[in-house]
Every structure is written in structure tokens, then in C-alpha cells.
Write a protein that holds these residues in place. Structure first.
Motif, short mmCIF file in Angstrom:
data_model
loop_
_atom_site.label_atom_id
_atom_site.label_comp_id
_atom_site.label_asym_id
_atom_site.label_seq_id
_atom_site.Cartn_x
_atom_site.Cartn_y
_atom_site.Cartn_z
N ILE A 113 0.85 -1.21 0.00
CA ILE A 113 0.00 0.00 0.00
C ILE A 113 0.87 1.25 0.00
O ILE A 113 0.62 2.20 -0.74
CB ILE A 113 -0.94 -0.01 1.23
CG1 ILE A 113 -1.95 -1.14 1.10
CG2 ILE A 113 -1.65 1.34 1.36
CD1 ILE A 113 -2.78 -1.36 2.35
N MET A 114 1.92 1.22 0.82
CA MET A 114 2.82 2.37 0.91
C MET A 114 3.53 2.62 -0.41
O MET A 114 3.68 3.77 -0.85
CB MET A 114 3.84 2.14 2.03
CG MET A 114 4.67 3.35 2.39
SD MET A 114 5.72 3.01 3.84
CE MET A 114 6.59 4.58 3.96
N LEU A 115 3.93 1.54 -1.09
CA LEU A 115 4.60 1.68 -2.38
C LEU A 115 3.63 2.22 -3.43
O LEU A 115 4.00 3.06 -4.26
CB LEU A 115 5.16 0.32 -2.82
CG LEU A 115 5.88 0.30 -4.18
CD1 LEU A 115 7.08 1.25 -4.15
CD2 LEU A 115 6.32 -1.11 -4.53
N MET A 116 2.39 1.75 -3.39
CA MET A 116 1.38 2.21 -4.34
C MET A 116 1.13 3.71 -4.18
O MET A 116 0.96 4.44 -5.15
CB MET A 116 0.07 1.44 -4.13
CG MET A 116 -1.01 1.80 -5.14
SD MET A 116 -2.52 0.83 -4.88
CE MET A 116 -3.04 1.47 -3.29
N ASN A 117 1.14 4.18 -2.93
CA ASN A 117 0.90 5.60 -2.66
C ASN A 117 2.13 6.47 -2.88
O ASN A 117 2.02 7.70 -2.90
CB ASN A 117 0.39 5.78 -1.23
CG ASN A 117 -0.98 5.19 -1.01
OD1 ASN A 117 -1.78 5.11 -1.95
ND2 ASN A 117 -1.27 4.75 0.20
N ASN A 118 3.30 5.81 -3.02
CA ASN A 118 4.55 6.56 -3.24
C ASN A 118 5.33 5.93 -4.39
O ASN A 118 6.55 5.74 -4.31
CB ASN A 118 5.40 6.55 -1.96
CG ASN A 118 4.73 7.23 -0.80
OD1 ASN A 118 4.79 8.44 -0.65
ND2 ASN A 118 4.06 6.45 0.04
N LYS A 148 8.53 7.37 -5.69
CA LYS A 148 9.70 7.36 -4.80
C LYS A 148 10.36 6.00 -4.71
O LYS A 148 11.51 5.88 -4.30
CB LYS A 148 9.28 7.84 -3.40
CG LYS A 148 8.77 9.28 -3.40
CD LYS A 148 8.32 9.71 -2.02
CE LYS A 148 7.79 11.14 -2.02
NZ LYS A 148 7.29 11.55 -0.69
N GLY A 149 9.62 4.97 -5.05
CA GLY A 149 10.20 3.64 -5.17
C GLY A 149 10.33 2.85 -3.88
O GLY A 149 9.99 3.32 -2.79
N GLU A 150 10.83 1.62 -4.03
CA GLU A 150 10.93 0.68 -2.91
C GLU A 150 11.93 1.14 -1.85
O GLU A 150 11.77 0.83 -0.67
CB GLU A 150 11.32 -0.71 -3.43
CG GLU A 150 10.24 -1.35 -4.30
CD GLU A 150 10.62 -2.74 -4.76
OE1 GLU A 150 11.74 -3.19 -4.42
OE2 GLU A 150 9.80 -3.39 -5.44
N GLU A 151 12.96 1.85 -2.28
CA GLU A 151 13.96 2.33 -1.32
C GLU A 151 13.33 3.27 -0.30
O GLU A 151 13.62 3.22 0.90
CB GLU A 151 15.10 3.05 -2.06
CG GLU A 151 16.25 3.45 -1.15
CD GLU A 151 17.40 4.09 -1.91
OE1 GLU A 151 18.24 4.73 -1.27
OE2 GLU A 151 17.45 3.94 -3.15
N TYR A 152 12.44 4.12 -0.78
CA TYR A 152 11.73 5.05 0.11
C TYR A 152 10.89 4.28 1.13
O TYR A 152 10.88 4.61 2.32
CB TYR A 152 10.83 5.97 -0.71
CG TYR A 152 9.93 6.86 0.13
CD1 TYR A 152 10.39 8.05 0.65
CD2 TYR A 152 8.61 6.48 0.40
CE1 TYR A 152 9.58 8.86 1.43
CE2 TYR A 152 7.79 7.27 1.17
CZ TYR A 152 8.28 8.46 1.69
OH TYR A 152 7.47 9.25 2.47
N VAL A 153 10.20 3.24 0.65
CA VAL A 153 9.38 2.42 1.54
C VAL A 153 10.25 1.76 2.60
O VAL A 153 9.92 1.76 3.79
CB VAL A 153 8.60 1.35 0.74
CG1 VAL A 153 7.86 0.40 1.69
CG2 VAL A 153 7.61 2.02 -0.21
#
Length: 451
Positions: free
Chosen positions: A329-334, A337-342
Motif C-alpha cells: 500500500i505504501m509503495l502504491m501511494n509513493n 519514490k520507489g521501494e527504497e523510500y518504503v
């Protein structure tokens, strides 16, 4: 239509929605009929286009639109009616979700992964000890507030000798290397200076105790530390030219002006707090202290909520979450910014989510509700606090109301005000239930807690 929920574990579930043709066909037919009535296609009169042609042209997109809408309503209604404590939003199941083909299929199965909120109990009691910081109102704060009022009614008097913060007016003339007035040099009649604003202490000292008609020699470039803007303003020339002017100047003092604060009169008292509310300087200072203390309560409550957050997070402990789903969900909303941000921000987001869930329980258990009057009052209090920053402690009710109504025209502002109302009510409720460890602190000590 059939909607079912199957728990995978304590914090995740699968939501399945089965749609049959009968669940959506009537709405599809209705939409196609509407399109047929509106369609303007060459070779056919308006409203007379064959139904078969309309279906061929629009059938697939209409079915997709109707099915998606029915799906959204089914999911929303099921979650609402069954009080499913869902986190984020449903995600299509990556393994079980079938490919949808609106050309060949008339029955559809949708499978969603759902992250569930963990079950826990958030409670406070007198056993919970929480620091509560009361900010002391110092005499200096009161003096500064009094000074603001007396300055409004103050006046400028001409005096004979200069003291700090006085204003000087006179003839400013550029000197040559021998100390004589430079021929064709810069001269400014009626030049105004406040030496107390000079950056260089040695240059500032030149003006100590100077009197009217004195002639002083100083270096503006040194005095103002080469600040082009200040030099340009003083010498009445372009700042780009002024920064390169490094010669001495003479200054013949023509006038020394001093600001004299006004007196504390009944008129000042009435302007500050309303007619007849205070009648003596002692009452005036006491009222100012009361107003400042009242403004500090919001700051104290804010710190209290920070501290009780820590208490409650410790009491509740580490909660179990469906990390895989929440990261999706966090990746979908960002996505940008990509997986690194998550990966970098997931733990912090879980911490915030945990407090959000705790706070929700506390709000519900204390039956905290926000009414329209609460939001309006918060808007007025916010406006009042803004005026108070400029020394206006007594603002007419109609002025506050007008400002508040303007604030309530913006949805984002309303949301912020609602959140603040909730926090104020929650702080009041929790303060009455826990044991407060009251501590008096100075404003400096209080501010250091946030460094």
C-alpha cells in the motif's frame, strides 16, 4: 452478488466479490439506452441509432464502468456494514485474481487482500503518571506586553544629547584622504541614522553623548559591515555603488530625536481589554499575565499529548501488522519514490500508524465528538491568538467572527481545525484520568524540550 471475507491470519484477510450478469445488466441496459438517445452518428437521426450498433461501439466500456462501480459499492458497503477494521485500501490478490475480459465474460470474481488493524486495548488510569509543564509568566513578558501598549501612544521628542536608540538627523559629507570635504563627493542633507543599529562597536561608540551641532567623523562602510543595502539607503545611491564607497564621512548633527513611551491611562486599559474591565496598572498587569498564561495552556497541552503518546505506546507495546500488505500500500501511494523510500520510512510509518490507532480508541472511548460550534470557536481562538502576537489582546467579537468565517471557506483549514478540536478535547479528557506530575518551567526551559 456475493461478498465474503476470509481471515488469513489476525491481521490480514481475503475479500471475495462475485458478480453475476443479473447484478449489473439492468444498469448496463439503462446506460446504453441513454447513450442511444443522445448519440449523433452520420446516417442516423438522433435517437434512432440501432441498439446493436450502440452495443458494438460502447458496450464494452459501459460494462466495465458499471461493473467497476458495482464492485466499489459492494466492497465499501460490506466493510461498513460488517465494521471491518481495515488499514489502507483493498489490493487485488496477486495470485488468485483472474484476468478480466469484458468481451467474453459476463460473470466476474474479484479477490482482494485486506490489511486488518491489530486488536488491542488502549486505556488510561490514575496509575499512569504523566508530566505536565506549566509555563511561568515572567515579569519580563508582562513588561514587554505593557511596553507594546505604551509605544502605541508614545511620541518623538527632540533632545540635546544622544543616548542609545535615539535617532540622529544631519548633514552627511564624504571626506578625502586628508580629511577635508571631498570636492564632488557624496553629500546627503537631512540624513537620518540610528547608531544603535550599526554593526561595528567602535564606530557606534563615536556617537556616544553627541550633541546638536557636533561634527563627527566615521566610516559608514565599516559601521555597517559593508552591507550594500544599508549603505545605499544611508548614502542615497545605488547599493551596488555604495558597497565600494569606503571613505570616511563627516556628520554634522542637526537634530536628536528620542521616542518617549506613552502613559498607562484608562484609555489604554479600555483599548486593551474593553471599557472598565481594568482600572489600575496593577489590574492591567494582572490581566496581561492571565491572558499570556491562557495562551500557554495550548502549548502545555501539546507537550502533554506528546508525553502521553510515549506512555501509551509503551503500555500497548509492539503491535502485529501485515507488513507485506502495508508495504504494498505504501509503495502504491509513493510509486514515484520507489521501494527504497518504503524501506527507509516503513518503521516510522508504523510508529505513526500505531499512535493513530491508539488515539482513535481513546477518542472513541471518551466519546469525543466535534460539533460545528467547536470548529467555529477554534477558528476564533486561532484568530485571537494571531492578534495577540501583535499585542492586541482584546479584539471585537464581530472582527473575530469575520476572520473565522473566512477560515471556514477552505476545506483544508476546516480539517486542520477539526484535528485541533479533537486534540484539545482529548487532552482535557486524559488530564482528568491520569496522574499529572505538575512542573513549573520557564519559557526557555520549555522550548529546550523541543530542540
Amino acid at each position: 452478488m456475493n461478498v465474503s471475507l476470509q481471515n488469513i491470519d489476525k491481521v490480514s484477510a481475503e475479500l471475495t466479490v462475485k458478480l453475476e450478469k443479473a447484478d449489473y445488466q439492468e444498469k448496463v441496459d439503462k446506460e446504453l439506452k441513454s447513450l442511444r438517445q443522445k448519440a449523433q452518428i452520420p446516417g442516423f437521426r438522433k435517437g434512432m441509432v440501432p441498439t446493436s450498433l450502440i452495443k458494438k461501439m460502447y458496450g464494452k466500456s459501459v460494462i466495465a464502468e458499471v461493473v467497476n462501480k458495482a464492485l466499489q459499492e459492494a466492497v465499501y458497503n460490506y466493510i461498513k456494514e460488517n465494521k471491518v477494521n481495515m488499514l489502507g485500501e483493498p489490493l487485488p490478490n496477486e495470485e488468485k485474481q483472474q484476468n478480466i475480459d469484458f468481451d467474453t465474460m459476463d460473470e466476474f470474481d474479484f479477490v482482494f487482500d485486506i490489511a486488518l488493524a491489530p486488536e488491542f486495548k488502549a486505556e488510561v488510569s490514575a496509575k499512569d503518571k504523566v508530566d505536565y509543564y506549566t509555563i511561568e509568566v515572567s515579569e519580563e513578558m508582562i513588561d514587554n506586553q505593557v511596553k507594546m501598549y505604551t509605544q502605541r501612544t508614545g511620541k518623538y521628542d527632540k533632545v540635546d544629547a544622544y543616548e542609545d536608540n535615539d535617532m540622529l538627523k544631519g548633514l552627511l559629507a564624504q571626506l578625502d584622504e586628508e580629511g577635508n570635504t571631498k570636492e564632488g563627493g557624496i553629500q546627503v542633507e537631512g540624513a537620518v541614522m540610528m547608531p544603535s543599529y550599526m554593526k561595528n562597536d567602535d564606530q557606534k561608540a563615536i556617537f556616544a553623548n553627541t550633541k546638536v551641532n557636533d561634527v563627527l567623523v566615521f566610516n559608514p562602510n565599516v559601521a555597517y559591515d559593508g552591507n550594500a543595502t544599508e549603505l545605499g539607503s544611508l548614502l542615497k545611491i545605488d547599493k551596488e555603488i555604495a558597497k565600494d564607497v569606503k571613505s570616511d564621512f563627516s556628520f554634522q548633527v542637526e537634530e536628536v530625536t528620542r521616542f518617549v513611551p506613552g502613559e498607562l491611562t484608562q484609555e489604554v486599559f479600555d483599548q486593551a481589554f474593553g471599557e472598565g474591565v481594568v482600572k489600575t496598572e496593577e489590574e492591567f498587569r494582572a490581566k496581561i499575565k492571565e491572558e499570556i498564561a491562557a495562551r500557554f495552556v495550548a502549548d502545555s497541552d501539546y507537550k502533554f499529548l506528546i508525553d502521553i503518546r510515549k506512555v501509551m505506546m509503551d503500555k500497548v507495546g509492539k503491535l502485529e501488522f501485515s507488513d507485506a500488505l502495508l508495504k504494498r500500500i505504501m509503495l502504491m501511494n509513493n510509486e514515484e519514490k520507489g521501494e527504497e523510500y518504503v524501506a527507509e520510512n516503513y518503521d516510522k510509518s508504523i510508529e505513526e500508524l500505531t499512535w493513530h490507532l491508539i488515539k482513535e480508541q481513546l477518542v472513541e472511548s471518551n466519546d469525543i465528538k466535534v460539533e460545528q460550534e467547536d470548529v467555529l470557536k477554534m477558528a476564533k481562538d486561532t484568530t485571537k491568538a494571531q492578534f495577540a502576537q501583535y499585542g492586541m489582546l482584546s479584539v471585537p467579537e464581530d472582527v473575530l467572527d469575520n476572520y473565522a468565517q473566512e477560515m471556514l471557506k477552505k476545506k483544508e483549514t476546516i480539517n486542520n481545525l477539526v484535528s485541533r478540536v479533537v486534540e484539545v478535547k482529548l487532552a482535557a479528557a486524559l488530564k482528568a484520568q491520569v496522574t499529572l506530575e505538575n512542573k513549573n518551567v520557564s519559557i526557555e526551559e520549555f522550548n529546550k524540550m523541543f530542540e
